[in-house]
Design a protein around this motif. Structure first.
Motif, PDB file in Angstrom:
ATOM      1  N   GLY A 115      24.554 -14.229 -15.605  1.00 26.52           N
ATOM      2  CA  GLY A 115      23.111 -13.445 -14.342  1.00 26.52           C
ATOM      3  C   GLY A 115      22.782 -11.948 -14.739  1.00 26.52           C
ATOM      4  N   MET A 116      23.365 -10.973 -15.686  1.00 27.00           N
ATOM      5  CA  MET A 116      23.371  -9.996 -15.646  1.00 27.00           C
ATOM      6  C   MET A 116      22.398  -9.257 -16.349  1.00 27.00           C
ATOM      7  SD  MET A 116      26.066  -6.908 -17.161  1.00 27.00           S
ATOM      8  CE  MET A 116      26.918  -6.111 -15.556  1.00 27.00           C
ATOM      9  N   GLN A 117      21.689  -8.323 -16.689  1.00 26.36           N
ATOM     10  CA  GLN A 117      20.635  -7.893 -17.139  1.00 26.36           C
ATOM     11  C   GLN A 117      21.465  -7.153 -17.868  1.00 26.36           C
ATOM     12  OE1 GLN A 117      16.801  -7.032 -15.110  1.00 26.36           O
ATOM     13  NE2 GLN A 117      16.061  -6.632 -16.531  1.00 26.36           N
ATOM     14  N   LEU A 118      21.046  -6.826 -19.088  1.00 26.43           N
ATOM     15  CA  LEU A 118      21.268  -5.842 -19.825  1.00 26.43           C
ATOM     16  C   LEU A 118      20.238  -4.932 -20.757  1.00 26.43           C
ATOM     17  CD1 LEU A 118      23.862  -7.330 -22.411  1.00 26.43           C
ATOM     18  CD2 LEU A 118      24.631  -6.375 -19.982  1.00 26.43           C
ATOM     19  N   THR A 119      20.740  -3.589 -20.500  1.00 26.88           N
ATOM     20  CA  THR A 119      19.864  -2.385 -21.242  1.00 26.88           C
ATOM     21  C   THR A 119      20.737  -1.336 -22.193  1.00 26.88           C
ATOM     22  OG1 THR A 119      18.101  -1.214 -20.485  1.00 26.88           O
ATOM     23  CG2 THR A 119      20.117  -0.999 -18.860  1.00 26.88           C
ATOM     24  N   TYR A 120      20.110  -0.247 -22.858  1.00 27.70           N
ATOM     25  CA  TYR A 120      20.628  -0.643 -23.899  1.00 27.70           C
ATOM     26  C   TYR A 120      20.670   1.631 -23.752  1.00 27.70           C
ATOM     27  CZ  TYR A 120      22.222  -4.709 -25.214  1.00 27.70           C
ATOM     28  OH  TYR A 120      22.940  -6.108 -25.634  1.00 27.70           O
ATOM     29  N   LEU A 121      21.535   2.863 -24.567  1.00 31.41           N
ATOM     30  CA  LEU A 121      20.931   3.782 -24.382  1.00 31.41           C
ATOM     31  C   LEU A 121      21.871   4.155 -25.835  1.00 31.41           C
ATOM     32  CD1 LEU A 121      22.020   5.460 -20.699  1.00 31.41           C
ATOM     33  CD2 LEU A 121      19.558   5.142 -21.980  1.00 31.41           C
ATOM     34  N   ASP A 122      21.232   4.802 -26.326  1.00 33.45           N
ATOM     35  CA  ASP A 122      21.714   5.183 -27.344  1.00 33.45           C
ATOM     36  C   ASP A 122      22.762   6.322 -27.572  1.00 33.45           C
ATOM     37  OD1 ASP A 122      20.940   8.325 -27.560  1.00 33.45           O
ATOM     38  OD2 ASP A 122      18.811   7.413 -28.074  1.00 33.45           O
ATOM     39  N   ARG A 123      24.000   6.460 -27.993  1.00 37.64           N
ATOM     40  CA  ARG A 123      25.089   7.641 -27.591  1.00 37.64           C
ATOM     41  C   ARG A 123      24.645   8.833 -27.605  1.00 37.64           C
ATOM     42  NH1 ARG A 123      29.772   4.232 -28.960  1.00 37.64           N
ATOM     43  NH2 ARG A 123      28.866   2.799 -30.913  1.00 37.64           N
ATOM     44  N   THR A 124      23.760   9.284 -27.548  1.00 36.87           N
ATOM     45  CA  THR A 124      23.130  10.410 -27.225  1.00 36.87           C
ATOM     46  C   THR A 124      22.637  10.489 -25.624  1.00 36.87           C
ATOM     47  OG1 THR A 124      22.792  11.493 -29.472  1.00 36.87           O
ATOM     48  CG2 THR A 124      21.774  12.216 -27.490  1.00 36.87           C
ATOM     49  N   ARG A 125      21.911   9.985 -25.199  1.00 38.76           N
ATOM     50  CA  ARG A 125      21.833   9.407 -24.515  1.00 38.76           C
ATOM     51  C   ARG A 125      23.047   9.259 -23.123  1.00 38.76           C
ATOM     52  NH1 ARG A 125      16.606   7.248 -21.593  1.00 38.76           N
ATOM     53  NH2 ARG A 125      16.894   8.649 -19.594  1.00 38.76           N
ATOM     54  N   TYR A 126      23.837   8.758 -24.262  1.00 34.77           N
ATOM     55  CA  TYR A 126      24.990   7.417 -22.838  1.00 34.77           C
ATOM     56  C   TYR A 126      25.314   8.717 -22.926  1.00 34.77           C
ATOM     57  CZ  TYR A 126      27.923   4.300 -21.731  1.00 34.77           C
ATOM     58  OH  TYR A 126      29.430   3.292 -20.847  1.00 34.77           O
ATOM     59  N   ARG A 127      25.806   9.660 -23.677  1.00 34.98           N
ATOM     60  CA  ARG A 127      26.726  10.819 -22.418  1.00 34.98           C
ATOM     61  C   ARG A 127      25.944  11.744 -21.415  1.00 34.98           C
ATOM     62  NH1 ARG A 127      27.611  10.494 -28.426  1.00 34.98           N
ATOM     63  NH2 ARG A 127      26.282  12.603 -28.661  1.00 34.98           N
ATOM     64  N   ALA A 128      25.478  10.696 -21.134  1.00 34.77           N
ATOM     65  CA  ALA A 128      24.298  11.620 -19.927  1.00 34.77           C
ATOM     66  C   ALA A 128      23.962  11.155 -19.162  1.00 34.77           C
ATOM     67  CB  ALA A 128      23.063  12.517 -20.056  1.00 34.77           C
ATOM     68  N   LYS A 129      25.191   9.696 -18.756  1.00 32.64           N
ATOM     69  CA  LYS A 129      25.674   8.692 -17.464  1.00 32.64           C
ATOM     70  C   LYS A 129      25.338   9.172 -16.413  1.00 32.64           C
ATOM     71  CE  LYS A 129      30.100   7.791 -18.814  1.00 32.64           C
ATOM     72  NZ  LYS A 129      30.185   8.851 -20.794  1.00 32.64           N
ATOM     73  N   ARG A 130      25.886  10.304 -16.210  1.00 35.96           N
ATOM     74  CA  ARG A 130      25.983  11.017 -14.765  1.00 35.96           C
ATOM     75  C   ARG A 130      24.683  11.597 -14.556  1.00 35.96           C
ATOM     76  NH1 ARG A 130      32.284  13.211 -15.359  1.00 35.96           N
ATOM     77  NH2 ARG A 130      32.661  10.502 -15.316  1.00 35.96           N
ATOM     78  N   ASP A 131      24.159  12.275 -15.369  1.00 32.29           N
ATOM     79  CA  ASP A 131      22.880  12.732 -15.097  1.00 32.29           C
ATOM     80  C   ASP A 131      21.469  12.783 -14.298  1.00 32.29           C
ATOM     81  OD1 ASP A 131      20.252  14.704 -15.450  1.00 32.29           O
ATOM     82  OD2 ASP A 131      20.372  14.573 -17.371  1.00 32.29           O
ATOM     83  N   PRO A 132      21.502  13.517 -12.692  1.00 34.70           N
ATOM     84  CA  PRO A 132      20.968  12.781 -11.887  1.00 34.70           C
ATOM     85  C   PRO A 132      19.237  12.315 -12.600  1.00 34.70           C
ATOM     86  CG  PRO A 132      21.869  14.392 -11.625  1.00 34.70           C
ATOM     87  CD  PRO A 132      22.344  14.000 -12.924  1.00 34.70           C
ATOM     88  N   ALA A 133      18.372  13.161 -12.996  1.00 30.59           N
ATOM     89  CA  ALA A 133      17.253  12.705 -13.814  1.00 30.59           C
ATOM     90  C   ALA A 133      17.012  10.788 -14.885  1.00 30.59           C
ATOM     91  CB  ALA A 133      17.152  13.337 -14.922  1.00 30.59           C
ATOM     92  N   LEU A 134      19.075  11.235 -15.492  1.00 28.68           N
ATOM     93  CA  LEU A 134      18.709   9.188 -16.045  1.00 28.68           C
ATOM     94  C   LEU A 134      19.085   8.420 -15.019  1.00 28.68           C
ATOM     95  CD1 LEU A 134      19.488   7.268 -18.334  1.00 28.68           C
ATOM     96  CD2 LEU A 134      21.523   8.043 -18.285  1.00 28.68           C
ATOM     97  N   LEU A 135      19.810   9.115 -14.038  1.00 31.76           N
ATOM     98  CA  LEU A 135      19.699   7.409 -12.746  1.00 31.76           C
ATOM     99  C   LEU A 135      18.924   7.641 -12.151  1.00 31.76           C
ATOM    100  CD1 LEU A 135      23.791   8.722 -11.317  1.00 31.76           C
ATOM    101  CD2 LEU A 135      22.688   7.154 -12.898  1.00 31.76           C
ATOM    102  N   ALA A 136      17.761   9.043 -11.465  1.00 38.48           N
ATOM    103  CA  ALA A 136      16.325   8.459 -11.318  1.00 38.48           C
ATOM    104  C   ALA A 136      15.693   7.496 -11.665  1.00 38.48           C
ATOM    105  CB  ALA A 136      16.269   9.642 -11.166  1.00 38.48           C
ATOM    106  N   GLU A 137      15.641   7.980 -13.313  1.00 40.12           N
ATOM    107  CA  GLU A 137      14.959   6.889 -14.586  1.00 40.12           C
ATOM    108  C   GLU A 137      14.778   5.621 -14.354  1.00 40.12           C
ATOM    109  OE1 GLU A 137      14.625   6.749 -19.401  1.00 40.12           O
ATOM    110  OE2 GLU A 137      14.690   8.285 -18.260  1.00 40.12           O
TER     111      GLU A 137
END
Length: 306
Positions: A115-137
């Motif tokens: 039952g997991m829901q998946l979403t995808y990030l391109d590799r550039t955005r993925y490198r920002a996975k700790r960015d508070p702005a991305l987490l807020a999004e």
């Protein structure tokens, strides 16, 4: 924990067995396997060690959703999906790269059976996975969540892997060296912290360009223990092309190991670690006379005998 009914709560045997391996290539080195892959089918290897404390924390905080990051073949993604199904959390997997259909077996099981829901990030955005702005999004899109970092490696996970170290020392009191695969650093950080200064831990990177992993391990130790230990190192030359990549040489090692020992090694993590371990025995980085424990952190299978 969570809201799932009791019949789905896994019965986990947290104390995993240790088995000794006899192989003429080891010379005077004694090698034992810490079979953490046998803890539970949904949480093989180090996954329960990393998840247990985080699931308790999520439940205590009243979280309903777990969100985490990983590659398309991530065992951590699979284990997080299973944890949500067993313990009643909604799960979101943020996958590195583009969507590829049909889904590979790891992602198909995570979504269709767990039952997991998946979403995808391109590799550039993925490198920002700790960015508070991305987490807020992501929070704006999916609602509040309990964040599990990529690979599950945080302070709670490190403490869980330190408990693994104490367990294996109790089983093999004369252990000199513990070897594990490294993807994000959490297992190595905890193992080294739990072993004490008189024993060594060696992490075999499964990533190409894994030079950053040493600082990741040190950072996790500082967060978990308040200091770094000096009894560990990361070796980088056994990645076989990088994460979730394999070569004919690695395939040959897996086939030969299965014929010798009746065990098919997980090729993403464990086979690379074992190949590195044998190479380090042969070149002397693991000295003759050592007692070594290899931690089986990924799913393995019994070989099919003819």
């Amino acid at each position: 924990m969570g809201g799932q009914t009791g019949e789905h709560r896994p019965a986990l045997e947290v104390r995993s067995p240790v088995t000794e391996l006899s192989d003429d290539r080891l010379g005077a080195v004694r090698l034992l396997l810490k079979r953490d892959d046998l803890i539970h089918p949904d949480f093989p290897g180090n996954k329960w060690r990393k998840l247990a404390g985080n699931l308790a924390a999520a439940a205590e905080q009243g979280a309903e959703t777990l969100l985490t990051f990983g590659g398309a073949y991530s065992n951590h993604i699979a284990a997080t999906a299973a944890a949500g199904w067993h313990f009643g959390f909604r799960t979101i997997g943020v996958i590195r790269g583009e969507e590829h259909l049909p889904l590979n077996p790891v992602l198909a099981r995570a979504t269709q059976q767990r039952g997991m829901q998946l979403t995808y990030l391109d590799r550039t955005r993925y490198r920002a996975k700790r960015d508070p702005a991305l987490l807020a999004e992501l929070a704006a899109r999916f609602g509040p969540f309990y964040l599990l970092p990529e690979g599950g490696g945080n302070e709670l996970a490190v403490h869980g892997c330190a408990e693994l170290a104490a367990e294996l020392v109790g089983q093999v009191p004369d252990v000199d060296v513990v070897v594990c695969p490294v993807g994000t650093g959490g297992t190595l950080a905890g193992l080294a912290g739990g072993l004490g200064p008189d024993r060594r831990a060696i992490g075999v990177s499964v990533l190409k360009g894994g030079g950053f992993l040493a600082e990741e391990v040190a950072s996790l130790q500082r967060a978990a223990f308040g200091h770094e230990t000096t009894n560990w190192r990361v070796v980088e030359e056994f990645h076989f092309g990088g994460y979730a990549r394999r070569t004919p040489a690695l395939n040959a090692f897996i086939d030969d190991f299965a014929k010798r020992h009746g065990l098919v090694l997980d090729w993403v993590y464990v086979a690379k670690m074992m190949c590195g371990l044998f190479a380090m025995v042969q070149d002397g980085r693991i000295p003759a006379g050592s007692t070594v424990v290899a931690v089986i952190t990924g799913r393995c299978a019994d070989a099919v005998r003819p």
